[in-house]
Write a protein that holds these residues in place. Sequence first.
Motif, PDB file in Angstrom:
ATOM      1  N   GLY A   3       0.779  -1.231   0.000  1.00  0.00           N
ATOM      2  CA  GLY A   3       0.000   0.000   0.000  1.00  0.00           C
ATOM      3  C   GLY A   3       0.806   1.273   0.000  1.00  0.00           C
ATOM      4  N   TRP A   4       0.159   2.335   0.453  1.00  0.00           N
ATOM      5  CA  TRP A   4       0.697   3.696   0.363  1.00  0.00           C
ATOM      6  C   TRP A   4       1.852   3.890   1.331  1.00  0.00           C
ATOM      7  CZ3 TRP A   4       0.861   7.900   3.786  1.00  0.00           C
ATOM      8  CH2 TRP A   4       1.142   9.140   3.213  1.00  0.00           C
ATOM      9  N   ARG A   5       2.893   4.548   0.854  1.00  0.00           N
ATOM     10  CA  ARG A   5       4.055   4.842   1.680  1.00  0.00           C
ATOM     11  C   ARG A   5       4.222   6.350   1.812  1.00  0.00           C
ATOM     12  NH1 ARG A   5       5.626  -0.102  -0.630  1.00  0.00           N
ATOM     13  NH2 ARG A   5       6.945  -1.416   0.716  1.00  0.00           N
ATOM     14  N   PRO A   6       4.242   6.881   3.039  1.00  0.00           N
ATOM     15  CA  PRO A   6       4.492   8.315   3.207  1.00  0.00           C
ATOM     16  C   PRO A   6       5.934   8.633   2.839  1.00  0.00           C
ATOM     17  CG  PRO A   6       4.492   7.226   5.340  1.00  0.00           C
ATOM     18  CD  PRO A   6       4.079   6.183   4.330  1.00  0.00           C
ATOM     19  N   PRO A   7       6.213   9.862   2.462  1.00  0.00           N
ATOM     20  CA  PRO A   7       7.574  10.207   2.034  1.00  0.00           C
ATOM     21  C   PRO A   7       8.596  10.197   3.162  1.00  0.00           C
ATOM     22  CG  PRO A   7       6.167  12.160   2.077  1.00  0.00           C
ATOM     23  CD  PRO A   7       5.271  10.991   2.288  1.00  0.00           C
ATOM     24  N   GLU A   8       8.148  10.373   4.409  1.00  0.00           N
ATOM     25  CA  GLU A   8       9.111  10.549   5.496  1.00  0.00           C
ATOM     26  C   GLU A   8       9.642   9.234   6.064  1.00  0.00           C
ATOM     27  OE1 GLU A   8       4.901  11.016   7.214  1.00  0.00           O
ATOM     28  OE2 GLU A   8       6.015  11.706   5.450  1.00  0.00           O
ATOM     29  N   HIS A   9       8.895   8.134   5.898  1.00  0.00           N
ATOM     30  CA  HIS A   9       9.390   6.844   6.382  1.00  0.00           C
ATOM     31  C   HIS A   9       8.609   5.717   5.724  1.00  0.00           C
ATOM     32  CE1 HIS A   9       6.275   8.163   9.326  1.00  0.00           C
ATOM     33  NE2 HIS A   9       5.846   6.936   9.172  1.00  0.00           N
TER      34      HIS A   9
ATOM     35  N   LEU B  13       6.354   3.193   6.020  1.00  0.00           N
ATOM     36  CA  LEU B  13       5.324   2.724   6.941  1.00  0.00           C
ATOM     37  C   LEU B  13       4.922   1.280   6.635  1.00  0.00           C
ATOM     38  CD1 LEU B  13       3.846   4.178   9.292  1.00  0.00           C
ATOM     39  CD2 LEU B  13       1.919   4.483   7.737  1.00  0.00           C
ATOM     40  N   VAL B  14       4.961   0.910   5.350  1.00  0.00           N
ATOM     41  CA  VAL B  14       4.588  -0.453   4.969  1.00  0.00           C
ATOM     42  C   VAL B  14       5.560  -1.455   5.579  1.00  0.00           C
ATOM     43  CG1 VAL B  14       4.376  -2.056   3.028  1.00  0.00           C
ATOM     44  CG2 VAL B  14       3.389   0.233   2.858  1.00  0.00           C
ATOM     45  N   SER B  15       6.857  -1.189   5.457  1.00  0.00           N
ATOM     46  CA  SER B  15       7.847  -2.095   6.041  1.00  0.00           C
ATOM     47  C   SER B  15       7.727  -2.142   7.559  1.00  0.00           C
ATOM     48  CB  SER B  15       9.260  -1.664   5.631  1.00  0.00           C
ATOM     49  OG  SER B  15       9.443  -1.810   4.242  1.00  0.00           O
ATOM     50  N   SER B  16       7.473  -1.002   8.167  1.00  0.00           N
ATOM     51  CA  SER B  16       7.323  -0.971   9.621  1.00  0.00           C
ATOM     52  C   SER B  16       6.130  -1.800  10.071  1.00  0.00           C
ATOM     53  CB  SER B  16       7.174   0.472  10.111  1.00  0.00           C
ATOM     54  OG  SER B  16       8.323   1.230   9.820  1.00  0.00           O
TER      55      SER B  16
END
Length: 546
Positions: free
Chosen positions: A418-424, A426-429
Amino acid sequence: MSRSPGGDPRPEQILARMSLAEKVGQLLVCEIYGTDPDRPHPGNLDHFGTAAAARVIEELHLGGVVYFRWTDSFADGPEQLARLSNRLQAAATGSGAGVGLMIATDQEQGPSSRFGRPATPFPGAMPLGAIGDLDAARAAAAVTGRELAAVGITTDLAPDADVNVNPANPVIGVRSFGADPARVAEMVVAQVEGYQQDAGVSACAKHFPGHGDTATDSHTGLPVIDHSQQEWQHTDLPPFEAAVAAEVDMVMTAHIRFPALEPSGEPATLSRAVLTDLLRTRLGFQGVIITDSLEMAGVRQSHSDREVPVMALAAGADLILMPPDPRGARDAIVEAVESGRIDPRQIDAKVLRVLRMKARRGMLDPVPVDPETVRQTVGTPQHLDLAADLARRAITLVHRGRVALPVDLAGRRVHVCGWRPPEHDLVSSLGDALEVAGATPVARVDRADLVVCLTHDVAAGSDQARLVADLARACPAVLTVSVGTPYDLWELPAEVTQLAAYSSAETVPAAVVKVLTDDRPPCGMSPVDLSVWHNHHQVTGHRPNL
């Protein structure tokens, strides 16, 4: 409730000895570049014609500065940020009228956050609205304010007092506490109290007269609000009225057209009817009125960059935020006073309001902060625990779908996308957090027995909408987590289970896993109206199971 000017005689004494240039300087709040104010920075040279930030302060007698990531203010960590604040204050108090700076930033939390890690990453306004706990809203503001104060930031340009009643709003959205005017008002007051009473920093309610019902971003265009005066009174006014009663230090203007309040077509920032007749006279606001950034397109469409600051002051603004041409703005305001276009007494009244605010918050003669001890306040374990707890409490089950909660993750094959914010990432986390909880990560959807997909402000027919539809066809158990507004509900298949986190903060993955595995159901409640989803899916043949 009106505010007494107080008994401190210094503002009047300082005003009496100030030159016109020093008075005008007190009304300017500008971005400055770099982490060392004595070192040349090309951003300062381009913007001011002077390379060192400390020299800019001395030359223009600036009353305030504002920190951003893109100005490199936060680039070298909180200790250097504290040193930057101290040196800028020394430049201000050691020159001109000797008045300390208002040092501001936008730390609303959520998507409008400038001070990143190690500062505590609270999830933001709409998650707090989903929790519905006024004590929690106040506590989040108090912690944020204390962390800002620890690095010498005196002013948070927060909270957002807009009532988000337009799902297509591209600029407010999750920055708002929700769509209920009364509830938003309560949240705004709680945060004003947290910032000002608990942390001792100035708060700023924004964006007056209300930016919650627009489909245009005022950074790139000029929105039009078509509310009648009665609709404005019912929907937009209550949070600002409550903030004024709570003695908020500042109110920020909106670069919006509001024909029912200002029929001329001028944006509210340039409207005397809005700023003086409504905010100052009708609401009785005695604090400081600050414009939104004058670099935004919404206020630059009909007038020159030299003219806009003059018009804003004439309309009733006290502080001019981020004029595109700071020296040109200063010169234009001085010329307007000297020509009689602006009464010098009006300038004095504006400066006095600013000086009184500075006196209340310790900005006239600021005490230096200690760079060596900032981490005793910034990002402490207690603060991080509070942020994590609020992220968990905010998560809302907006649609049950096919995935029943709680989920037993032990050995379950899970695909995360899904969507990943530019700052980190989030999907991997989120994938890591699910694996720690016992799930087995798989790279292919056709090998998964559970898919977890992050979504963010899904539009009809968008790549995100198509992705979730494809996932639902490929796997019988799909769960989405919206990390923007919860309106994603309307554009996704009815068989998909949907959670709303309202935030892409780094605390969200752990919060999602806790909610998935907890025997207790998610406790968040959507602070915006999702009922139109029923009609939407009746047309498309879906049947909601809310």
